[in-house]
Design a protein around this motif. Structure first.
Motif, PDB file in Angstrom:
ATOM      1  N   HIS A  76       1.007  -1.489   0.160  1.00 37.57           N
ATOM      2  CA  HIS A  76      -0.213  -0.386  -0.187  1.00 37.57           C
ATOM      3  C   HIS A  76       1.086   1.806  -0.205  1.00 37.57           C
ATOM      4  CE1 HIS A  76      -3.543  -1.922   0.475  1.00 37.57           C
ATOM      5  NE2 HIS A  76      -3.014  -2.738   1.084  1.00 37.57           N
ATOM      6  N   SER A  77       1.005   1.561  -0.659  1.00 38.42           N
ATOM      7  CA  SER A  77       1.456   3.286  -1.191  1.00 38.42           C
ATOM      8  C   SER A  77       1.281   4.189  -0.710  1.00 38.42           C
ATOM      9  CB  SER A  77       2.026   3.822  -2.720  1.00 38.42           C
ATOM     10  OG  SER A  77      -0.038   3.463  -2.922  1.00 38.42           O
ATOM     11  N   SER A  78      -0.792   4.306   0.073  1.00 36.34           N
ATOM     12  CA  SER A  78      -1.066   5.591   1.148  1.00 36.34           C
ATOM     13  C   SER A  78      -2.359   5.255   1.830  1.00 36.34           C
ATOM     14  CB  SER A  78      -1.345   6.442  -0.016  1.00 36.34           C
ATOM     15  OG  SER A  78      -2.685   6.187  -0.819  1.00 36.34           O
ATOM     16  N   ALA A  79      -2.537   6.170   2.684  1.00 35.38           N
ATOM     17  CA  ALA A  79      -2.961   5.991   3.798  1.00 35.38           C
ATOM     18  C   ALA A  79      -4.740   5.893   3.161  1.00 35.38           C
ATOM     19  CB  ALA A  79      -3.421   7.625   5.229  1.00 35.38           C
ATOM     20  N   SER A  80      -4.940   6.385   1.902  1.00 35.10           N
ATOM     21  CA  SER A  80      -6.551   6.421   1.221  1.00 35.10           C
ATOM     22  C   SER A  80      -6.157   5.178   1.027  1.00 35.10           C
ATOM     23  CB  SER A  80      -6.379   7.871   0.170  1.00 35.10           C
ATOM     24  OG  SER A  80      -5.925   8.175  -0.709  1.00 35.10           O
ATOM     25  N   GLU A  81      -5.751   4.681  -0.290  1.00 37.80           N
ATOM     26  CA  GLU A  81      -5.900   3.152  -0.470  1.00 37.80           C
ATOM     27  C   GLU A  81      -5.873   2.304   0.921  1.00 37.80           C
ATOM     28  OE1 GLU A  81      -2.568   1.709  -2.888  1.00 37.80           O
ATOM     29  OE2 GLU A  81      -2.950   3.307  -4.117  1.00 37.80           O
ATOM     30  N   LEU A  82      -5.548   2.507   1.805  1.00 37.42           N
ATOM     31  CA  LEU A  82      -5.789   1.589   3.045  1.00 37.42           C
ATOM     32  C   LEU A  82      -7.122   1.952   3.301  1.00 37.42           C
ATOM     33  CD1 LEU A  82      -2.461   1.545   4.521  1.00 37.42           C
ATOM     34  CD2 LEU A  82      -3.130  -0.220   4.043  1.00 37.42           C
ATOM     35  N   LEU A  83      -7.608   2.993   3.883  1.00 35.16           N
ATOM     36  CA  LEU A  83      -8.488   3.417   3.932  1.00 35.16           C
ATOM     37  C   LEU A  83      -9.506   2.514   3.277  1.00 35.16           C
ATOM     38  CD1 LEU A  83     -10.252   4.497   6.446  1.00 35.16           C
ATOM     39  CD2 LEU A  83      -9.839   7.057   5.045  1.00 35.16           C
ATOM     40  N   GLY A  84      -9.499   2.852   1.638  1.00 30.49           N
ATOM     41  CA  GLY A  84     -10.352   2.859   0.816  1.00 30.49           C
ATOM     42  C   GLY A  84     -10.606   1.136   0.825  1.00 30.49           C
ATOM     43  N   ASP A  85      -9.527   0.350   1.237  1.00 31.36           N
ATOM     44  CA  ASP A  85      -9.464  -0.736   1.099  1.00 31.36           C
ATOM     45  C   ASP A  85     -10.298  -1.384   2.628  1.00 31.36           C
ATOM     46  OD1 ASP A  85      -8.442  -1.266  -0.637  1.00 31.36           O
ATOM     47  OD2 ASP A  85      -6.271  -2.068  -0.104  1.00 31.36           O
ATOM     48  N   TRP A  86     -10.410  -0.165   3.053  1.00 32.41           N
ATOM     49  CA  TRP A  86     -10.752  -1.217   4.619  1.00 32.41           C
ATOM     50  C   TRP A  86     -12.515  -0.913   4.373  1.00 32.41           C
ATOM     51  CZ3 TRP A  86     -10.796   2.656   9.735  1.00 32.41           C
ATOM     52  CH2 TRP A  86     -11.449   2.008  11.215  1.00 32.41           C
ATOM     53  N   ARG A  87     -12.694  -0.050   3.895  1.00 33.55           N
ATOM     54  CA  ARG A  87     -14.323   0.455   3.991  1.00 33.55           C
ATOM     55  C   ARG A  87     -14.975  -0.502   2.794  1.00 33.55           C
ATOM     56  NH1 ARG A  87     -14.943   4.246   7.706  1.00 33.55           N
ATOM     57  NH2 ARG A  87     -13.977   5.146   7.758  1.00 33.55           N
ATOM     58  N   ALA A  88     -14.361  -0.948   1.762  1.00 31.20           N
ATOM     59  CA  ALA A  88     -14.340  -1.750   0.735  1.00 31.20           C
ATOM     60  C   ALA A  88     -14.885  -3.035   2.226  1.00 31.20           C
ATOM     61  CB  ALA A  88     -13.498  -2.229  -0.453  1.00 31.20           C
ATOM     62  N   ALA A  89     -14.118  -3.430   2.589  1.00 28.70           N
ATOM     63  CA  ALA A  89     -13.730  -4.665   3.544  1.00 28.70           C
ATOM     64  C   ALA A  89     -15.075  -4.640   4.183  1.00 28.70           C
ATOM     65  CB  ALA A  89     -12.633  -4.912   4.065  1.00 28.70           C
ATOM     66  N   GLU A  90     -15.249  -3.611   4.657  1.00 28.60           N
ATOM     67  CA  GLU A  90     -16.498  -3.022   5.439  1.00 28.60           C
ATOM     68  C   GLU A  90     -17.815  -2.918   4.940  1.00 28.60           C
ATOM     69  OE1 GLU A  90     -16.078   0.795   7.064  1.00 28.60           O
ATOM     70  OE2 GLU A  90     -15.472  -0.319   9.024  1.00 28.60           O
ATOM     71  N   ARG A  91     -17.573  -2.961   3.636  1.00 28.62           N
ATOM     72  CA  ARG A  91     -19.429  -3.208   2.745  1.00 28.62           C
ATOM     73  C   ARG A  91     -19.374  -4.533   2.402  1.00 28.62           C
ATOM     74  NH1 ARG A  91     -17.082   1.586   0.689  1.00 28.62           N
ATOM     75  NH2 ARG A  91     -16.077   0.747  -1.299  1.00 28.62           N
ATOM     76  N   ASP A  92     -17.950  -5.245   2.086  1.00 26.79           N
ATOM     77  CA  ASP A  92     -18.250  -6.703   2.155  1.00 26.79           C
ATOM     78  C   ASP A  92     -19.220  -7.008   3.262  1.00 26.79           C
ATOM     79  OD1 ASP A  92     -17.249  -6.247  -0.422  1.00 26.79           O
ATOM     80  OD2 ASP A  92     -15.551  -7.183  -0.201  1.00 26.79           O
ATOM     81  N   THR A  93     -18.263  -7.083   4.205  1.00 22.78           N
ATOM     82  CA  THR A  93     -18.787  -7.563   5.626  1.00 22.78           C
ATOM     83  C   THR A  93     -20.452  -6.958   5.633  1.00 22.78           C
ATOM     84  OG1 THR A  93     -17.234  -7.158   6.150  1.00 22.78           O
ATOM     85  CG2 THR A  93     -18.692  -7.724   8.102  1.00 22.78           C
ATOM     86  N   VAL A  94     -20.766  -6.126   5.766  1.00 24.45           N
ATOM     87  CA  VAL A  94     -22.134  -5.664   6.351  1.00 24.45           C
ATOM     88  C   VAL A  94     -22.777  -6.346   5.057  1.00 24.45           C
ATOM     89  CG1 VAL A  94     -24.037  -3.861   5.295  1.00 24.45           C
ATOM     90  CG2 VAL A  94     -21.632  -3.824   7.274  1.00 24.45           C
ATOM     91  N   ALA A  95     -23.059  -6.746   3.128  1.00 21.67           N
ATOM     92  CA  ALA A  95     -23.687  -7.158   2.587  1.00 21.67           C
ATOM     93  C   ALA A  95     -23.658  -8.458   2.939  1.00 21.67           C
ATOM     94  CB  ALA A  95     -22.797  -7.293   1.028  1.00 21.67           C
ATOM     95  N   ALA A  96     -21.942  -9.396   3.672  1.00 25.72           N
ATOM     96  CA  ALA A  96     -21.978 -10.811   3.751  1.00 25.72           C
ATOM     97  C   ALA A  96     -23.077 -10.679   4.712  1.00 25.72           C
ATOM     98  CB  ALA A  96     -20.968 -11.151   4.279  1.00 25.72           C
TER      99      ALA A  96
END
Length: 130
Positions: free
Chosen positions: A11-31
């Motif tokens: 990961h090169s930036s905090a925004s990518e990490l944050l984006g990955d985290w948010r996407a994982a959260e959305r995936d968790t909510v969907a699951a």
């Protein structure tokens, strides 16, 4: 730089990490939502299975009741036929009794006529003196 948990890129930036985290959260909510829907589907299927079993039981009971009602109707029909036969026999016996009673009335009337005539004859002759 830190490696991602899947180990295939850095990961090169905090925004990518944050984006990955948010996407994982959305995936968790969907699951979780999919799991809830699946649980409701399982509960609905179980309820449908129970309702089907109760419907089958009710249908069996209705069929048993219909069978018993048919049997009772057949017995009632036989009993009614016997009652009709007995009533016919009683009617015939009553008709015979009526005929005999009419003959008895005629015999009694003839006897009355004879007794009356004898009385009047004896009265006309002054009654026998003994």
């Amino acid at each position: 730089m830190a490696k991602s948990t899947d180990g295939d890129r850095e990961h090169s930036s905090a925004s990518e990490l944050l984006g990955d985290w948010r996407a994982a959260e959305r995936d968790t909510v969907a699951a979780k939502t999919a799991a809830s829907v699946a649980a409701l589907a399982v509960a609905a299927a179980a309820a449908a299975e129970e309702a089907a079993a109760e419907a089958e039981s009710a249908a069996t009971a209705a069929m048993d009741a219909a069978t018993r009602a048919k049997s009772a109707a057949e017995h009632a029909k036989v009993a009614a036929a016997h009652a009709a036969e007995a009533a016919q026999m009683a009617s015939e016996a009553a008709l015979t009794d009526k005929t005999q009673a009419n003959h008895a009335v005629q015999d009694a009337e003839r006897a009355e006529d004879v007794a009356r005539d004898r009385f009047h004859d004896a009265q006309g002759e002054g009654f026998p003196k003994k």
